[in-house]
Design an enzyme around this catalytic site. Structure first.
Site, mmCIF file in Angstrom:
data_model
loop_
_atom_site.group_PDB
_atom_site.id
_atom_site.type_symbol
_atom_site.label_atom_id
_atom_site.label_comp_id
_atom_site.label_asym_id
_atom_site.label_seq_id
_atom_site.Cartn_x
_atom_site.Cartn_y
_atom_site.Cartn_z
ATOM 1 N N ASP A 190 -19.378 -21.155 -38.177
ATOM 2 C CA ASP A 190 -18.446 -20.601 -37.208
ATOM 3 C C ASP A 190 -17.282 -21.580 -36.980
ATOM 4 O O ASP A 190 -17.496 -22.789 -36.851
ATOM 5 C CB ASP A 190 -19.215 -20.391 -35.888
ATOM 6 C CG ASP A 190 -18.431 -19.586 -34.876
ATOM 7 O OD1 ASP A 190 -18.078 -18.444 -35.188
ATOM 8 O OD2 ASP A 190 -18.176 -20.111 -33.770
ATOM 9 N N GLU A 244 -16.053 -20.161 -41.947
ATOM 10 C CA GLU A 244 -15.076 -19.256 -41.338
ATOM 11 C C GLU A 244 -13.780 -20.042 -41.163
ATOM 12 O O GLU A 244 -13.657 -20.858 -40.252
ATOM 13 C CB GLU A 244 -15.570 -18.758 -39.976
ATOM 14 C CG GLU A 244 -14.628 -17.719 -39.386
ATOM 15 C CD GLU A 244 -14.679 -17.588 -37.865
ATOM 16 O OE1 GLU A 244 -14.219 -16.557 -37.355
ATOM 17 O OE2 GLU A 244 -15.156 -18.516 -37.181
HETATM 18 C C1 GLC Z 1 -15.907 -17.050 -34.385
HETATM 19 C C2 GLC Z 1 -16.817 -15.864 -34.218
HETATM 20 C C3 GLC Z 1 -16.413 -15.132 -32.978
HETATM 21 C C4 GLC Z 1 -16.578 -16.061 -31.791
HETATM 22 C C5 GLC Z 1 -15.780 -17.338 -31.997
HETATM 23 C C6 GLC Z 1 -16.194 -18.403 -31.028
HETATM 24 O O1 GLC Z 1 -14.596 -16.693 -34.612
HETATM 25 O O2 GLC Z 1 -16.789 -15.067 -35.361
HETATM 26 O O3 GLC Z 1 -17.156 -13.956 -32.793
HETATM 27 O O4 GLC Z 1 -16.112 -15.429 -30.626
HETATM 28 O O5 GLC Z 1 -16.022 -17.884 -33.273
HETATM 29 O O6 GLC Z 1 -17.482 -18.861 -31.346
#
Ligand code: GLC
Length: 500
Positions: A190, A244
């Site tokens: 994440d 991500e």
């Molecule tokens: C990432 C996740 C999202 C979350 C954010 C904070 O972008 O995919 O759903 O709100 O991180 O953890």
């Protein structure tokens, strides 16, 4: 060279809260996932990615983790998790779990201690603040009782860790080991371009996700992934990690997938591109030209579902385009990440009432932003209300489902050759049979206006993004089409695989 399992894998994202509820409390859980593994096997995916199921006050749907080594009772127990992994492996499905290293929950024991004045250096506390804004709207700083402020790039309930403190580093290596020892095949990381913030926390002009800025993508983060990679490589079975990483720059994305770092990084470029052959061609060329192993993503739990993004005034266009985009992506070298429900052609639910909404984005923006609940509405398994088979008994699910979900349910689509579900099953089967056997390269072919034609070995893929039918490229057989063909013509918003 042996081809690693993840290179051409199709990975299915399970937003656990909304996939299937076995316990009957209206919220999806691990036992619900386990019950539906045969459905996923039949769909033809290679792996599942489970969004966070750890103990959490759920200020951000579980992306606010209070304990990184357990399961929230809402989702089950570690025993349920072990049973799920065992069954998945038995069926030949790999399991990725979500790891949230940028921030914890404010209920995490470390943050609770920090509030008491112990170990504040594990987070980012300051006497004075800068101009950084939370990604969810509003200031990125919250003041505590003794006057100091702490940094949170997301909700106030998600304090950012201080990765310059070696204790944080050690803790996460240990957390990764905990899940690797339980048999997971890898991690979805994440906010992978977060973690480190520029020394001195300077003010910024542009707050948006950028791969390199004082807020995101600091060079030190790459040392974390080098360490993680060494850890993963020390385990048998090709364990992997996908980051991500939000960025407009393919070169910056490529930094995360250097040979000694992460194996994959989400490529959000297609997801952000308009419906246009030139835009799609650019995304494909940029991606294949910069990263050693590509990923392709159309939707996830943070964005408007692509069927709805592709919608025009002409009803049906969104679904036709969504199917065409999927078929095209599956023809590309690399791995595809699918989001639960896209195989049913689910649209974004745009008319959720304010009182039903749960996403902190909606609340922090004081209702100015709708938030992400519309893509998180629980999956319809059957035609029956109240929950379309999502929960047993008469329980209402945690977000209301629209009446149109009956027609889109698995029960309704199963066995109907024209349905999106059966189309996905055929496309994934075809992908499994053909695409992995052919070289990891793509050759563009001359294409009529509005269309893109390319070949991969003996497979020809054609997509028509224009407004007029185009003549199909020369071929032997039609392998699979995303919608009806008109003789030798490829209609608008349609893609096809042909063999030569
Ligand atoms: C990432 C996740 C999202 C979350 C954010 C904070 O972008 O995919 O759903 O709100 O991180 O953890």
């Amino acid at each position: 060279m042996d081809i690693p399992w993840w290179r051409d894998a199709v990975v299915y994202e399970i937003y656990v809260r909304s996939f299937a509820d076995a316990s009957g409390d209206g919220v999806g859980d691990l036992a619900g996932v386990r019950e539906h593994l045969p459905y996923l096997r039949r769909l033809g995916v290679d792996a599942i990615w489970l969004t966070p199921f750890y103990p959490s006050p759920m200020a951000d749907g579980g992306y606010d983790v209070a304990d990184y080594r357990d399961v929230d009772p809402l989702f089950g127990s570690l025993t349920d998790f072990d049973a799920l992994v065992a069954d998945a492996h038995e069926l030949g499905l790999r399991v990725l779990v979500d790891i949230v290293p940028n921030h914890s929950s404010s209920e995490h024991p470390w943050f609770q201690a920090a509030l008491r004045g112990e170990g504040r250096d594990r987070y980012i506390f300051r006497d004075t603040i800068n101009n950084w804004q939370s990604t969810f709207s509003g200031p990125a700083w919250t003041q505590v009782a003794d006057g100091q402020y702490y940094l949170h790039l997301f909700a106030p309930e998600q304090p950012d860790f201080n990765w310059r403190n070696p204790e944080v580093h050690q803790e996460f290596l240990d957390i990764l080991r905990f899940w690797l020892d339980r048999g997971v095949d890898g991690f979805r990381i994440d906010v992978a371009m977060g973690l480190y913030k520029a020394e001195g926390l300077p003010d910024v002009g542009d707050q948006s996700f950028k791969a390199v800025s004082p807020v995101w993508g600091q060079p030190e983060v790459h040392n974390v992934y080098r360490d993680w990679r060494r850890l993963l490589d020390g385990y048998p079975g090709e364990r992997m990690a996908v980051g991500e990483v939000w960025t407009d720059s393919p070169e910056d994305l490529a930094l995360y997938v250097r040979p000694d770092e992460l194996q994959q990084s989400f490529n959000f470029a297609w997801l952000q591109a308009p419906w246009s052959p030139t835009a799609f061609k650019k995304v494909i060329d940029d991606t294949l030209g910069t990263v050693p192993f590509a990923t392709w993503v159309l939707s996830n739990h943070d964005v408007v579902r692509h069927r709805t993004r592709y919608e025009t005034a002409d009803p049906g266009t969104g679904l036709a385009r969504a199917r065409a985009a999927l078929l095209t992506m599956l023809a590309l070298p690399g791995s595809a990440y699918l989001y639960q429900g896209e195989e049913l052609g689910l649209p974004e639910v745009t008319d959720l009432p304010a009182e039903a909404r749960q996403d902190p984005v909606f609340f922090q923006s004081e209702g100015k932003l709708p938030g992400r609940d519309g893509c998180r509405v629980p999956i319809p398994w059957t035609v029956d209300t109240p929950s379309y088979g999502f929960s047993p008994g008469g329980v209402e699910p945690w977000l209301p489902q629209p009446a149109t979900f009956a027609e889109l349910s698995v029960e309704k689509q199963e066995g109907d050759a024209d349905s999106t579900l059966e189309f996905y099953r055929r496309a994934l089967a075809c992908h499994r049979d053909l695409v992995r056997e052919i070289p990891y390269t793509l050759e563009w072919q001359a294409s009529p206006e509005g269309a893109l034609f390319f070949t991969r070995g003996p497979v020809i893929c054609a997509i028509n993004c224009g407004t007029h039918p185009v003549r199909l490229p020369e071929h032997d057989t039609v392998l699979l089409a995303s919608g009806p063909l008109k003789g030798s013509l490829l209609p608008p918003d349609t893609a096809v695989w042909l063999s030569s």
